[in-house]
Design an enzyme around this catalytic site. Structure first.
Site, PDB file in Angstrom:
ATOM      1  N   GLY A 211     -42.425  -0.601  33.853  1.00 32.33           N
ATOM      2  CA  GLY A 211     -41.072  -1.693  33.683  1.00 32.33           C
ATOM      3  C   GLY A 211     -40.268  -1.395  34.778  1.00 32.33           C
ATOM      4  O   GLY A 211     -40.035  -0.200  35.384  1.00 32.33           O
ATOM      5  N   GLY A 214     -35.550   2.662  32.911  1.00 28.84           N
ATOM      6  CA  GLY A 214     -33.986   2.688  31.566  1.00 28.84           C
ATOM      7  C   GLY A 214     -34.812   1.433  30.288  1.00 28.84           C
ATOM      8  O   GLY A 214     -34.394   1.570  29.263  1.00 28.84           O
ATOM      9  N   GLY A 216     -37.226   3.096  28.768  1.00 29.34           N
ATOM     10  CA  GLY A 216     -37.743   3.712  26.957  1.00 29.34           C
ATOM     11  C   GLY A 216     -39.282   4.271  27.703  1.00 29.34           C
ATOM     12  O   GLY A 216     -40.115   4.139  26.614  1.00 29.34           O
ATOM     13  N   THR A 218     -41.276   6.452  29.266  1.00 27.81           N
ATOM     14  CA  THR A 218     -40.869   7.943  28.537  1.00 27.81           C
ATOM     15  C   THR A 218     -40.824   7.992  27.039  1.00 27.81           C
ATOM     16  O   THR A 218     -41.068   8.778  26.704  1.00 27.81           O
ATOM     17  CB  THR A 218     -40.387   8.726  29.192  1.00 27.81           C
ATOM     18  OG1 THR A 218     -40.691   8.489  30.671  1.00 27.81           O
ATOM     19  CG2 THR A 218     -39.338  10.151  28.938  1.00 27.81           C
ATOM     20  N   GLU A 435      -9.653 -17.401  40.742  1.00 22.86           N
ATOM     21  CA  GLU A 435     -10.668 -16.478  38.961  1.00 22.86           C
ATOM     22  C   GLU A 435     -10.845 -18.256  38.183  1.00 22.86           C
ATOM     23  O   GLU A 435     -11.330 -18.544  37.501  1.00 22.86           O
ATOM     24  CB  GLU A 435      -9.788 -15.018  38.408  1.00 22.86           C
ATOM     25  CG  GLU A 435     -10.087 -14.257  39.325  1.00 22.86           C
ATOM     26  CD  GLU A 435     -11.596 -13.969  39.189  1.00 22.86           C
ATOM     27  OE1 GLU A 435     -12.278 -14.040  38.719  1.00 22.86           O
ATOM     28  OE2 GLU A 435     -12.025 -13.037  40.213  1.00 22.86           O
TER      29      GLU A 435
END
Length: 611
Positions: A211, A214, A216, A218, A435
């Protein structure tokens, strides 16, 4: 753990070095003794030198048979003579004015050996032991139990988390329910292996967690060990790579030896792609390099150990596409568990888990925060919560509010507000039109995400302003019309500059990049162009780390693709220009309002637009 014996050649080398050091010490610390030349003279010469007062010092040994004396020269010369029965010797020495004494007892051979060899050797041995302990501590405990860090070569150096210190459970991991369900079966096997043995089933030897960074991976591996209440061996793939040939394979062997001795247990190899890359000798000097030896040893060990002993191998990687096929076959890594970016419900659960660690207001709407943070990983969501807590402290509050969490999302997306960057009035007005151009094109199109916020406050990532759009629900597919609308929205900023100032600036560089990428993907990846149909012209690798794309077509086809990309972007640019020309008065009104207020919400924007 098998004891590693000191190589014989290495021990001989150490002994020779110590002996050489002893010789140097004796040479330099006692130079007078080692280099002194003693002249032998007869007794009559000695008496003549005494009469001439040319004797400086006299020593008579304990037996009285030998006399040692020095003259008054510089440097002094040393002499030796045999002693005679001379009752007047003392009077002669007193008359000559020299100093004299009797040596009580010369040092014995045993004493010389003790002070010259034994004590220095013991000193060096103690210093060596002290340095060994210091080096072992700095190397993270390598070679513990061996007494010498040199003996740690070939040790795996795996970090061991015992059950008493591993407090992470599945309840601490949110947003990855499917991955947890697949891993719960491994935990159940470690708790009750007999149930599987009775039916003839064997537990998977290994599970590969894949994946984006960050998500998860581990943390999930540690949660498996925490739920199973077994030792957890953790090591990074890069730790197997050594400068010495054969050390990586030796570390693999040692790791599996430790695992078998501590079964049932879990072995976790993070970033396994470091040693598990596909074997290819075409670009190497030889096909049997250190990395390949390490991979071969890993394959052998995974085949050799008995899965029924309760040793489970977990590994994590962001690049499964480059792993060796032999590593992924059944019997080694039997399961491939995807740990993807969390969906909306997963993001809500992750935010709530991290929010338990901080003080929050009672009216926090985590769904709104999770909706705004679409595409964020678990690590990014944890960072968002932490940034909100830091902002609350800066603002002098003792708890986190909804505004803190909303602002922290913008910090993660666009960076902190760069208040030190002061724009001129003309530049500020250009950014305001830019913008508002994005927001108006998005608002007047169907199937476009609603505008949530518009700001012209510069950010630390280099943006002079941005328009934040948030989809009302979770979306996993995009239609062709939605992609075209998004390209038109991206070109809306440049169109507004052209209408208002009849000139263009560099402020649209990021918009151009995104629009070009989307238009090219429509043609080469998604098959959304009638000229090519459902044909893929572009291959993508390394999808979990941003994706590396490369065209796989003839040069003539590549030129046609470039022409089609230019045509798509130009059509959407013309479409955005028509929308803004038709509503020019609203463009001027909204740009002036944003110029004054600098930041407006989506509700304010829509209220003025619909008046």
């Amino acid at each position: 753990m098998k004891e590693v014996k000191r190589p014989r050649k290495q021990l001989i080398t150490y002994v020779l070095l110590v002996v050489l050091a002893m010789l140097l010490i004796n040479l330099f610390l006692t130079p007078a003794i080692m280099n002194r030349k003693v002249r032998k003279v007869d007794y009559s010469t000695f008496l003549e030198m005494v009469e001439e007062k040319n004797v400086d010092g006299v020593e008579i040994d304990a037996s009285g048979d030998t006399i040692y004396f020095t003259d008054r020269a510089t440097p002094a010369n040393y002499y030796q003579t045999a002693s005679m029965n001379d009752p007047d010797l003392v009077n002669r020495l007193l008359a000559s004015g020299c100093t004299f004494t009797r040596v009580v007892e010369k040092q014995s051979l045993l004493t010389n050996f003790l002070f010259s060899w034994v004590l220095p050797l013991a000193f060096f041995w103690g210093v060596g032991a002290l340095l060994s302990r210091v080096l072992m501590k700095r190397m993270g405990g390598a070679g513990a139990g061996s007494g010498n860090p040199m003996l740690s070569f070939g040790k795996s150096n795996a970090k061991v988390y015992v059950p008493s210190t591993t407090s992470i459970k599945f309840k601490d991991v949110a947003g990855e329910e499917e991955a947890k369900q697949l891993l719960e079966e491994l935990v159940h096997y470690l708790h009750d292996p007999k149930q599987y043995a009775d039916i003839g089933a064997t537990c998977p030897k290994g599970a590969l967690l894949v994946g984006p960074p960050g998500t998860g991976k581990t943390l999930l591996a540690k949660a498996v060990a925490g739920e199973a209440n077994v030792p957890f061996f953790s090591i990074a793939g890069s730790e197997f790579v050594e400068m010495f040939v054969g050390m990586g394979a030796s570390k693999v062997r040692d790791l599996f030896e430790q695992a078998e001795k501590n079964a049932p247990c879990i072995v976790f190899i993070d970033e396994i792609d470091t040693i598990g890359k596909k074997r290819d000798s075409a670009g190497a000097i030889s096909g049997n390099d250190e990395r390949e030896q390490t991979l071969n040893q890993l394959l052998t060990e995974m085949d050799g150990f008995d899965g029924g002993k309760g040793v489970i191998i977990l590994a994590a990687t962001n690049r499964p596409d480059i792993l060796d096929p032999a590593l992924l076959r059944p019997g080694r890594f039997d399961r491939r568990i995807p740990v993807e970016l969390p969906d909306l419900e997963g993001r809500i659960a992750i935010l709530k888990v991290h929010a338990k660690k901080i003080k929050c207001a009672s009216n926090i709407d985590f769904r709104a925060i999770a909706t705004t943070a679409a595409g964020a990983s678990g690590a990014e969501l944890a960072n968002i919560v932490n940034e909100a807590a830091l902002r609350a402290v800066r603002e002098g509050r003792k708890f986190v509010t909804q505004e803190d969490l909303q602002e922290s999302i913008e910090v993660v997306i666009a960076g902190y507000q760069k208040k030190s960057r002061v724009l001129s009035e003309r530049e500020k007005r250009i950014v305001a039109y830019h913008e508002i151009g994005h927001a108006m094109v998005a608002a007047y199109q169907t199937n476009s995400a609603p505008v949530q916020k518009i700001t012209i406050i510069p950010r630390t990532n280099g943006a002079l302003g941005y328009t934040l759009q948030v989809d009302e629900g979770e979306k996993f597919l995009m239609s062709k019309d939605e992609i075209l609308n998004k390209i038109a929205t991206l070109t809306g900023g440049r169109c507004a500059e052209e209408l208002a100032f009849n000139s263009i600036t560099t402020g649209a560089s990021n918009d151009i990049e995104q629009a070009t990428r989307l238009a090219r993907a429509m043609i080469t990846k998604y098959g959304m162009d009638d000229s090519f149909g459902m044909v893929q012209m572009e291959t993508t690798s390394n999808i979990y780390l941003g994706g590396d794309s490369s065209l796989s077509c003839a040069p003539e086809t590549a030129k046609r693709i470039d022409d089609l990309v230019v045509d798509v972007v130009r059509k959407q640019h013309d479409k955005a220009g028509m929308i803004l020309m038709q509503h020019r008065e609203k463009l001027d009104e909204l740009a002036q309002y944003l110029f004054v207020h600098e930041t407006i919400t989506g509700d304010e924007f829509m209220r003025i637009l619909n008046q």
